[in-house]
Design a protein around this motif. Structure first.
Motif, mmCIF file in Angstrom:
data_model
loop_
_atom_site.group_PDB
_atom_site.id
_atom_site.type_symbol
_atom_site.label_atom_id
_atom_site.label_comp_id
_atom_site.label_asym_id
_atom_site.label_seq_id
_atom_site.Cartn_x
_atom_site.Cartn_y
_atom_site.Cartn_z
ATOM 1 N N GLU A 42 0.819 -1.214 0.000
ATOM 2 C CA GLU A 42 0.000 0.000 0.000
ATOM 3 C C GLU A 42 0.855 1.267 0.000
ATOM 4 N N LYS A 43 2.103 1.155 0.484
ATOM 5 C CA LYS A 43 2.991 2.310 0.565
ATOM 6 C C LYS A 43 4.335 1.968 -0.052
ATOM 7 N N THR A 44 4.972 2.997 -0.594
ATOM 8 C CA THR A 44 6.314 2.846 -1.140
ATOM 9 C C THR A 44 7.237 3.863 -0.478
ATOM 10 N N LEU A 45 8.493 3.550 -0.377
ATOM 11 C CA LEU A 45 9.481 4.399 0.290
ATOM 12 C C LEU A 45 10.199 5.269 -0.739
ATOM 13 N N LEU A 46 10.184 6.581 -0.488
ATOM 14 C CA LEU A 46 10.833 7.533 -1.385
ATOM 15 C C LEU A 46 11.820 8.384 -0.615
ATOM 16 N N VAL A 47 12.858 8.826 -1.299
ATOM 17 C CA VAL A 47 13.840 9.749 -0.713
ATOM 18 C C VAL A 47 13.825 11.042 -1.507
ATOM 19 N N ASN A 48 14.139 12.137 -0.831
ATOM 20 C CA ASN A 48 14.193 13.443 -1.465
ATOM 21 C C ASN A 48 15.644 13.888 -1.479
ATOM 22 N N GLN A 49 16.132 14.183 -2.670
ATOM 23 C CA GLN A 49 17.505 14.655 -2.800
ATOM 24 C C GLN A 49 17.640 15.551 -4.015
ATOM 25 N N LYS A 116 11.712 -5.928 0.095
ATOM 26 C CA LYS A 116 10.782 -5.848 1.226
ATOM 27 C C LYS A 116 11.550 -5.321 2.424
ATOM 28 N N PRO A 117 10.962 -4.366 3.154
ATOM 29 C CA PRO A 117 11.650 -3.825 4.332
ATOM 30 C C PRO A 117 11.555 -4.774 5.516
ATOM 31 N N LYS A 118 12.617 -4.819 6.315
ATOM 32 C CA LYS A 118 12.585 -5.608 7.552
ATOM 33 C C LYS A 118 12.030 -4.767 8.698
ATOM 34 N N SER A 119 11.975 -3.442 8.479
ATOM 35 C CA SER A 119 11.344 -2.525 9.429
ATOM 36 C C SER A 119 10.828 -1.341 8.622
ATOM 37 N N LEU A 120 10.022 -0.502 9.248
ATOM 38 C CA LEU A 120 9.468 0.657 8.559
ATOM 39 C C LEU A 120 10.038 1.968 9.081
ATOM 40 N N GLU A 121 10.856 1.901 10.128
ATOM 41 C CA GLU A 121 11.391 3.106 10.758
ATOM 42 C C GLU A 121 12.525 3.694 9.922
ATOM 43 N N ILE A 122 12.370 4.962 9.563
ATOM 44 C CA ILE A 122 13.354 5.664 8.736
ATOM 45 C C ILE A 122 14.388 6.329 9.637
ATOM 46 N N THR A 127 23.024 12.136 5.500
ATOM 47 C CA THR A 127 22.307 13.405 5.634
ATOM 48 C C THR A 127 22.912 14.515 4.774
ATOM 49 N N GLN A 128 24.065 14.276 4.157
ATOM 50 C CA GLN A 128 24.646 15.268 3.253
ATOM 51 C C GLN A 128 23.909 15.298 1.915
ATOM 52 N N GLU A 129 23.375 14.172 1.490
ATOM 53 C CA GLU A 129 22.694 14.108 0.199
ATOM 54 C C GLU A 129 21.184 13.949 0.318
ATOM 55 N N ILE A 130 20.743 13.168 1.295
ATOM 56 C CA ILE A 130 19.313 12.878 1.432
ATOM 57 C C ILE A 130 18.671 13.910 2.342
ATOM 58 N N LEU A 131 17.694 14.632 1.812
ATOM 59 C CA LEU A 131 17.023 15.684 2.561
ATOM 60 C C LEU A 131 15.848 15.151 3.371
ATOM 61 N N ASP A 132 15.202 14.096 2.861
ATOM 62 C CA ASP A 132 14.016 13.546 3.510
ATOM 63 C C ASP A 132 13.786 12.143 2.961
ATOM 64 N N ALA A 133 13.087 11.344 3.716
ATOM 65 C CA ALA A 133 12.636 10.030 3.266
ATOM 66 C C ALA A 133 11.276 9.816 3.891
ATOM 67 N N LYS A 134 10.368 9.226 3.118
ATOM 68 C CA LYS A 134 9.036 9.005 3.673
ATOM 69 C C LYS A 134 8.325 7.883 2.930
ATOM 70 N N TRP A 135 7.378 7.291 3.648
ATOM 71 C CA TRP A 135 6.493 6.300 3.065
ATOM 72 C C TRP A 135 5.312 7.058 2.468
ATOM 73 N N ILE A 136 4.935 6.729 1.249
ATOM 74 C CA ILE A 136 3.826 7.409 0.596
ATOM 75 C C ILE A 136 2.847 6.370 0.050
ATOM 76 N N TYR A 141 0.726 8.183 -5.095
ATOM 77 C CA TYR A 141 1.920 8.321 -5.925
ATOM 78 C C TYR A 141 1.567 8.145 -7.405
ATOM 79 N N LEU A 142 0.763 7.127 -7.706
ATOM 80 C CA LEU A 142 0.396 6.835 -9.090
ATOM 81 C C LEU A 142 -0.517 7.908 -9.693
ATOM 82 N N GLU A 143 -1.251 8.618 -8.855
ATOM 83 C CA GLU A 143 -2.169 9.662 -9.330
ATOM 84 C C GLU A 143 -1.497 11.037 -9.420
#
Length: 191
Positions: A42-49, A116-122, A127-136, A141-143
């Protein structure tokens, strides 16, 4: 120190527009990206950079270069851990992309894995390149009109097909080198 003339490796740098950090990026022939879906898909993990090629920040699946001493699966584990702090389990390869001519008129092989994630905790480590990460939410996402058509196609494919799995190494036991061989799995709807 005198600069070294490199024959195969191309190094470039660019200042991050908001942090001032010097970003180094390489012309490299192989990269890996990882689509990570939660257990209910139902959710996918994305990073912001920040992406120098796009000249802006964007949310995308965790991705990065495959180091010389790595295979795609090892690079997948490393990149996801660095960018999200999450340990994943390799599931399959869902897509291969070949781009030519790419940077410096060279080929670029892009391996897209499903994990598949073994945990959901981000817990972002890079932290120098990745600004954020979140489950969406996958449907959100598809819409989203700002999500690239290719990115949507990857998610659709991962929901419909299982992809390619690592084959039994005995199939090519006559080869005396390290190798990986992948074969397609059946469609999820046919299983």
């Amino acid at each position: 120190m005198n600069p070294i003339e490199l024959k195969f490796l191309r190094v470039r740098t660019e200042k991050h527009p908001t942090t001032g950090t010097t970003l180094e990026y390489l012309h490299h022939h192989h990269a890996v990206a990882v689509l990570i879906l939660d257990t209910n898909e139902e959710k996918t993990l994305l990073v912001n950079q920040y992406r120098p090629g796009n000249r802006g920040n964007l949310y995308e699946v965790p991705a990065g270069l495959i180091d010389e001493d790595e295979n795609p699966e090892e690079a997948m584990f490393r990149e996801v851990l660095e960018e999200t702090g999450i340990i994943v389990e390799f599931e399959s390869i869902i897509s291969l992309g070949h781009f030519y001519p790419h940077q410096f008129h060279k080929s670029n092989l892009y391996v897209l894995c499903i994990a598949k994630p073994k945990s959901l905790e981000i817990n972002i480590q890079d932290t120098q390149e990745i600004l954020d990460a979140k489950w969406i939410d996958v449907n959100r996402y598809l819409e989203d009109d700002e999500v690239l058509a290719y990115s949507k196609a990857v998610v659709f494919a991962s929901l419909e097909y299982k992809g390619f799995i690592k084959a039994n190494q005995e199939v090519l036991c006559h080869i005396k080198k390290d190798f990986e061989l992948f074969f397609p799995m059946e469609s999820k709807t046919l299983v």
